[in-house]
Design a protein around this motif. Structure first.
Motif, PDB file in Angstrom:
ATOM      1  N   ASP A   7       0.593  -3.128   4.773  1.00 41.16           N
ATOM      2  CA  ASP A   7      -0.520  -2.074   4.845  1.00 41.16           C
ATOM      3  C   ASP A   7      -0.007  -1.083   5.794  1.00 41.16           C
ATOM      4  O   ASP A   7       0.180  -1.209   6.939  1.00 41.16           O
ATOM      5  CB  ASP A   7      -1.813  -2.535   5.338  1.00 41.16           C
ATOM      6  CG  ASP A   7      -2.829  -1.882   5.518  1.00 41.16           C
ATOM      7  OD1 ASP A   7      -2.876  -0.642   4.754  1.00 41.16           O
ATOM      8  OD2 ASP A   7      -3.827  -1.899   6.405  1.00 41.16           O
ATOM      9  N   HIS A  44       0.827  -1.369   0.036  1.00 41.20           N
ATOM     10  CA  HIS A  44       0.026   0.071  -0.029  1.00 41.20           C
ATOM     11  C   HIS A  44       0.727   1.296   0.065  1.00 41.20           C
ATOM     12  O   HIS A  44       1.790   1.207   0.524  1.00 41.20           O
ATOM     13  CB  HIS A  44      -0.831   0.075   1.353  1.00 41.20           C
ATOM     14  CG  HIS A  44      -1.979  -0.931   1.230  1.00 41.20           C
ATOM     15  ND1 HIS A  44      -3.135  -0.554   0.716  1.00 41.20           N
ATOM     16  CD2 HIS A  44      -2.310  -2.205   1.497  1.00 41.20           C
ATOM     17  CE1 HIS A  44      -4.210  -1.485   0.867  1.00 41.20           C
ATOM     18  NE2 HIS A  44      -3.415  -2.665   1.395  1.00 41.20           N
ATOM     19  N   THR A  62      -1.737   1.898   5.747  1.00 42.85           N
ATOM     20  CA  THR A  62      -3.119   2.772   5.505  1.00 42.85           C
ATOM     21  C   THR A  62      -4.333   2.632   6.248  1.00 42.85           C
ATOM     22  O   THR A  62      -5.432   2.781   6.094  1.00 42.85           O
ATOM     23  CB  THR A  62      -3.563   2.586   3.941  1.00 42.85           C
ATOM     24  OG1 THR A  62      -3.944   1.302   3.481  1.00 42.85           O
ATOM     25  CG2 THR A  62      -2.441   3.143   3.031  1.00 42.85           C
ATOM     26  N   THR A  71      -9.187  -4.864  -4.042  1.00 43.70           N
ATOM     27  CA  THR A  71      -9.567  -5.969  -3.537  1.00 43.70           C
ATOM     28  C   THR A  71     -10.067  -6.671  -4.877  1.00 43.70           C
ATOM     29  O   THR A  71     -10.585  -7.798  -4.818  1.00 43.70           O
ATOM     30  CB  THR A  71     -10.680  -5.774  -2.565  1.00 43.70           C
ATOM     31  OG1 THR A  71     -11.738  -5.166  -2.975  1.00 43.70           O
ATOM     32  CG2 THR A  71     -10.104  -5.154  -1.138  1.00 43.70           C
ATOM     33  N   GLN A 118      -5.931  -0.391   6.239  1.00 45.83           N
ATOM     34  CA  GLN A 118      -6.868  -1.064   5.709  1.00 45.83           C
ATOM     35  C   GLN A 118      -6.853  -2.447   5.669  1.00 45.83           C
ATOM     36  O   GLN A 118      -6.831  -3.403   4.871  1.00 45.83           O
ATOM     37  CB  GLN A 118      -6.966  -0.706   4.151  1.00 45.83           C
ATOM     38  CG  GLN A 118      -7.329   0.665   3.806  1.00 45.83           C
ATOM     39  CD  GLN A 118      -7.475   0.732   2.308  1.00 45.83           C
ATOM     40  OE1 GLN A 118      -8.433   0.526   1.858  1.00 45.83           O
ATOM     41  NE2 GLN A 118      -6.471   1.662   1.771  1.00 45.83           N
ATOM     42  N   ARG A 146      -9.900  -4.903   4.860  1.00 44.87           N
ATOM     43  CA  ARG A 146     -10.269  -5.253   3.480  1.00 44.87           C
ATOM     44  C   ARG A 146      -8.889  -5.800   2.658  1.00 44.87           C
ATOM     45  O   ARG A 146      -9.179  -6.572   1.891  1.00 44.87           O
ATOM     46  CB  ARG A 146      -9.980  -3.616   2.709  1.00 44.87           C
ATOM     47  CG  ARG A 146     -11.346  -2.987   3.218  1.00 44.87           C
ATOM     48  CD  ARG A 146     -11.685  -1.655   2.339  1.00 44.87           C
ATOM     49  NE  ARG A 146     -11.865  -2.031   1.160  1.00 44.87           N
ATOM     50  CZ  ARG A 146     -11.367  -1.456  -0.007  1.00 44.87           C
ATOM     51  NH1 ARG A 146     -10.385  -0.702   0.144  1.00 44.87           N
ATOM     52  NH2 ARG A 146     -11.959  -1.892  -1.534  1.00 44.87           N
ATOM     53  N   SER A 147      -7.704  -5.838   3.276  1.00 42.76           N
ATOM     54  CA  SER A 147      -6.505  -6.422   2.747  1.00 42.76           C
ATOM     55  C   SER A 147      -6.652  -7.785   2.581  1.00 42.76           C
ATOM     56  O   SER A 147      -5.898  -8.561   1.727  1.00 42.76           O
ATOM     57  CB  SER A 147      -5.136  -5.864   3.211  1.00 42.76           C
ATOM     58  OG  SER A 147      -5.172  -4.128   2.962  1.00 42.76           O
ATOM     59  N   SER A 174       1.090  -4.736   9.373  1.00 43.48           N
ATOM     60  CA  SER A 174       0.326  -3.483   9.624  1.00 43.48           C
ATOM     61  C   SER A 174       1.259  -2.630  10.182  1.00 43.48           C
ATOM     62  O   SER A 174       1.580  -3.084  11.408  1.00 43.48           O
ATOM     63  CB  SER A 174      -1.110  -3.765  10.184  1.00 43.48           C
ATOM     64  OG  SER A 174      -1.640  -2.478  10.536  1.00 43.48           O
TER      65      SER A 174
END
Length: 307
Positions: free
Chosen positions: A210, A149, A212, A199, A214, A217-218, A230
């Protein structure tokens, strides 16, 4: 010495250059004459009070520095005259926007020989975040597919290069205007997040990096047993449990000083396999303007203060 100090939370205007006492290194510490200090998004969050990492002001923000050792305490790893770079003390105060910083010598590594202080200062916090997430956390290996990301940002553009150096297939999320920049860094695919839902466009990756928030969703793009790394949701225990319950691995990154990883990074830099990108520099006296530039959220690579 000159140092940037704030006496209250607030906007960039609270950053003021003041005259203060030069620190003295203790046993195992070095005194570094700072030549450059990078600005990171966490600096802005701490300055504003949104992330009260250092408690109440007064304090000085800034952690990324590059410079030369001018004094070494007993037992320090470096000698006077050596050039070093590092991220001392994080998450405690280092007051990196200053002419001198004293810190444990193991919080530094020898500066890559093939870059100047400005580019070396652009590395530590961002590159350690990427390294500790991808290498230490995910164990990224040859042939792995990784989605990154915010790939053109401070952490992201280094994560792309680290992943490529590890032999991974790199899918970079970035805007269309950054496509050439990202492919130049080694990205195998670039997905324009502005026009495409990642996605739906990406599948079966081994690792998602990640930056962001997210994470949930990832999960849609991970293969069974894949790893979500993350850096913003590293302390979210509930998310970690949901990720594990869904059959994936969760690795939260809370970056810490690590001279061994910085030595590995320096080797990649000097081998021509990793290069930090600096969008703009500002003199120490214009730290507020540097914070304004980072606050736009559209910095390619890093913003660096020269000291």
């Amino acid at each position: 010495m000159r140092a940037v100090i704030q006496r209250s939370f607030g906007g960039p205007e609270v950053l003021r250059v003041v005259e203060t006492e030069r620190p003295k290194p203790r046993s195992g510490e070095v005194l570094v004459r700072v030549r450059a200090s990078a600005v990171n998004p966490v600096d802005l969050a701490v300055r504003s009070g949104a992330f009260p990492l250092l408690g109440e002001p007064p304090f000085g923000v800034g952690w990324d520095i590059s410079g030369e050792v001018v004094e070494a305490g007993p037992g320090a790893r470096y000698e006077v005259g050596e050039e070093v770079y590092g991220m001392p003390y994080f998450p405690r105060a280092a007051t990196g926007y200053a002419e001198y910083v004293a810190a444990p010598s193991r919080h530094f590594a020898r500066k890559p020989a093939t870059v100047d202080h400005v580019h070396a200062a652009a590395l530590p916090l961002a590159v350690l975040t990427a390294w500790q997430g991808l290498v230490d956390g995910a164990g990224l290996a040859q042939g792995d597919r990784v989605l990154i990301h915010r790939a053109a940002g401070g952490v992201g553009h280094l994560a792309v290069q680290i992943a490529k150096a590890r032999g991974a297939h790199v899918i970079a999320l970035g805007s269309e205007e950054r496509r050439e920049f990202l492919t130049g860094l080694g990205a195998d695919e670039v997905v324009d997040y502005r026009s495409v839902d990642f996605t739906e466009a990406v599948r079966d990756v081994d690792v998602v990096f990640d930056s962001t928030a997210q994470g949930e969703r990832s999960l849609a793009v991970l293969r069974p047993g894949g790893t979500l790394v993350s850096i913003l949701e590293h302390g979210d225990a509930a998310l970690a449990e949901r990720v594990k319950a869904a059959g994936y691995r969760f690795k939260g990154v809370s970056v810490e000083p690590d001279y061994a990883s910085l030595e590995a990074v320096a080797a990649l830099v000097d081998a021509g396999r990793l290069r930090p990108f600096v969008q703009q520099t500002f003199p120490l006296e214009e730290a507020a303007k540097a914070h304004e530039a980072v606050a736009t959220g559209h910095v390619q690579g890093k913003i660096v203060l020269t000291v």
